[in-house]
Write a protein that holds these residues in place. Sequence first.
Motif, PDB file in Angstrom:
ATOM      1  N   SER A  20       0.758  -1.137  -0.069  1.00  0.00           N
ATOM      2  CA  SER A  20       0.150  -0.007  -0.063  1.00  0.00           C
ATOM      3  C   SER A  20       0.981   1.213  -0.167  1.00  0.00           C
ATOM      4  CB  SER A  20      -1.021  -0.015   1.295  1.00  0.00           C
ATOM      5  OG  SER A  20      -0.204   0.179   2.388  1.00  0.00           O
ATOM      6  N   PHE A  21       2.022   1.145   0.737  1.00  0.00           N
ATOM      7  CA  PHE A  21       3.073   2.361   0.477  1.00  0.00           C
ATOM      8  C   PHE A  21       3.628   2.701  -0.497  1.00  0.00           C
ATOM      9  CE2 PHE A  21       3.481   1.882   5.445  1.00  0.00           C
ATOM     10  CZ  PHE A  21       3.233   3.345   5.634  1.00  0.00           C
ATOM     11  N   LEU A  22       3.799   1.520  -1.400  1.00  0.00           N
ATOM     12  CA  LEU A  22       4.547   1.592  -2.647  1.00  0.00           C
ATOM     13  C   LEU A  22       3.458   2.061  -3.563  1.00  0.00           C
ATOM     14  CD1 LEU A  22       6.615  -1.529  -2.506  1.00  0.00           C
ATOM     15  CD2 LEU A  22       7.420   0.715  -2.362  1.00  0.00           C
ATOM     16  N   THR A  23       2.193   1.549  -3.784  1.00  0.00           N
ATOM     17  CA  THR A  23       1.224   1.814  -4.856  1.00  0.00           C
ATOM     18  C   THR A  23       0.489   3.054  -4.732  1.00  0.00           C
ATOM     19  OG1 THR A  23      -0.374   0.438  -3.440  1.00  0.00           O
ATOM     20  CG2 THR A  23       1.162  -0.608  -5.222  1.00  0.00           C
ATOM     21  N   SER A  24       0.203   3.660  -3.423  1.00  0.00           N
ATOM     22  CA  SER A  24      -0.509   4.845  -3.298  1.00  0.00           C
ATOM     23  C   SER A  24       0.271   6.179  -2.725  1.00  0.00           C
ATOM     24  CB  SER A  24      -1.795   4.524  -2.279  1.00  0.00           C
ATOM     25  OG  SER A  24      -2.478   5.483  -2.178  1.00  0.00           O
ATOM     26  N   VAL A  80      10.506  -7.129   1.294  1.00  0.00           N
ATOM     27  CA  VAL A  80      11.166  -7.554  -0.065  1.00  0.00           C
ATOM     28  C   VAL A  80      10.269  -8.347  -1.223  1.00  0.00           C
ATOM     29  CG1 VAL A  80      13.066  -8.834  -1.068  1.00  0.00           C
ATOM     30  CG2 VAL A  80      13.478  -7.553   1.362  1.00  0.00           C
ATOM     31  N   SER A  81       9.507  -9.104  -0.721  1.00  0.00           N
ATOM     32  CA  SER A  81       8.687  -9.582  -1.788  1.00  0.00           C
ATOM     33  C   SER A  81       7.531  -8.714  -2.377  1.00  0.00           C
ATOM     34  CB  SER A  81       8.042 -11.134  -1.184  1.00  0.00           C
ATOM     35  OG  SER A  81       7.316 -10.670   0.112  1.00  0.00           O
ATOM     36  N   SER A  82       7.198  -7.695  -1.494  1.00  0.00           N
ATOM     37  CA  SER A  82       6.212  -6.796  -1.770  1.00  0.00           C
ATOM     38  C   SER A  82       6.891  -5.904  -2.704  1.00  0.00           C
ATOM     39  CB  SER A  82       5.686  -6.143  -0.442  1.00  0.00           C
ATOM     40  OG  SER A  82       4.927  -4.772  -0.632  1.00  0.00           O
ATOM     41  N   TYR A  83       8.012  -5.337  -2.463  1.00  0.00           N
ATOM     42  CA  TYR A  83       8.853  -4.681  -3.418  1.00  0.00           C
ATOM     43  C   TYR A  83       8.954  -5.090  -4.823  1.00  0.00           C
ATOM     44  CZ  TYR A  83      12.613  -2.185  -5.812  1.00  0.00           C
ATOM     45  OH  TYR A  83      13.303  -1.688  -6.696  1.00  0.00           O
ATOM     46  N   PHE A  84       9.351  -6.639  -4.794  1.00  0.00           N
ATOM     47  CA  PHE A  84       9.465  -7.140  -6.277  1.00  0.00           C
ATOM     48  C   PHE A  84       8.228  -7.373  -6.962  1.00  0.00           C
ATOM     49  CE2 PHE A  84      13.764  -8.449  -4.571  1.00  0.00           C
ATOM     50  CZ  PHE A  84      14.506  -7.860  -5.481  1.00  0.00           C
ATOM     51  N   THR A  85       7.057  -7.632  -6.014  1.00  0.00           N
ATOM     52  CA  THR A  85       5.700  -7.617  -6.675  1.00  0.00           C
ATOM     53  C   THR A  85       5.314  -6.384  -7.243  1.00  0.00           C
ATOM     54  OG1 THR A  85       5.006  -9.337  -5.012  1.00  0.00           O
ATOM     55  CG2 THR A  85       3.073  -8.069  -6.034  1.00  0.00           C
ATOM     56  N   PHE A  86       5.605  -5.292  -6.561  1.00  0.00           N
ATOM     57  CA  PHE A  86       5.433  -4.138  -6.987  1.00  0.00           C
ATOM     58  C   PHE A  86       6.347  -3.652  -8.305  1.00  0.00           C
ATOM     59  CE2 PHE A  86       6.719   0.532  -7.348  1.00  0.00           C
ATOM     60  CZ  PHE A  86       5.468   1.040  -7.516  1.00  0.00           C
ATOM     61  N   LYS A  87       7.342  -4.084  -8.478  1.00  0.00           N
ATOM     62  CA  LYS A  87       7.998  -3.844  -9.497  1.00  0.00           C
ATOM     63  C   LYS A  87       7.641  -4.794 -10.684  1.00  0.00           C
ATOM     64  CE  LYS A  87      11.522  -1.048  -9.053  1.00  0.00           C
ATOM     65  NZ  LYS A  87      11.227   0.227  -9.821  1.00  0.00           N
ATOM     66  N   ALA A  88       6.942  -5.861 -10.327  1.00  0.00           N
ATOM     67  CA  ALA A  88       6.359  -6.869 -11.361  1.00  0.00           C
ATOM     68  C   ALA A  88       5.407  -6.050 -12.015  1.00  0.00           C
ATOM     69  CB  ALA A  88       6.394  -8.221 -11.018  1.00  0.00           C
TER      70      ALA A  88
END
Length: 90
Positions: A20-24, A80-88
């Motif tokens: 949520s921090f990364l996407t909004s 870390v997995s959230s970051y890579f999911t966001f990047k994908a």
Amino acid sequence: MKTVLPLIGEYLGTFLLTLSFLTSTNPFFIALTYGVILFLVIPISGGLINPALSLVQYLNGKLGIKECFIYIVIQVLAGVSSYFTFKALV
């Protein structure tokens, strides 16, 4: 820790909060997400979802060293997995 359920709760809570921090950029959405996560995770694992909070719980004597270490590892892996999911997705 007798079951794996608290670890799953910590992982999913940390994963969703980080995502949520990364996407909004909307603080209301992030706060709403945090509130929902805490509502769901507190009964399962205490709702730490942050390595700093896990460390504070250890220093206060509410978590053992083994539990604290496991929680921190799970929370960092979730971030870390959230970051890579966001990047994908982007």
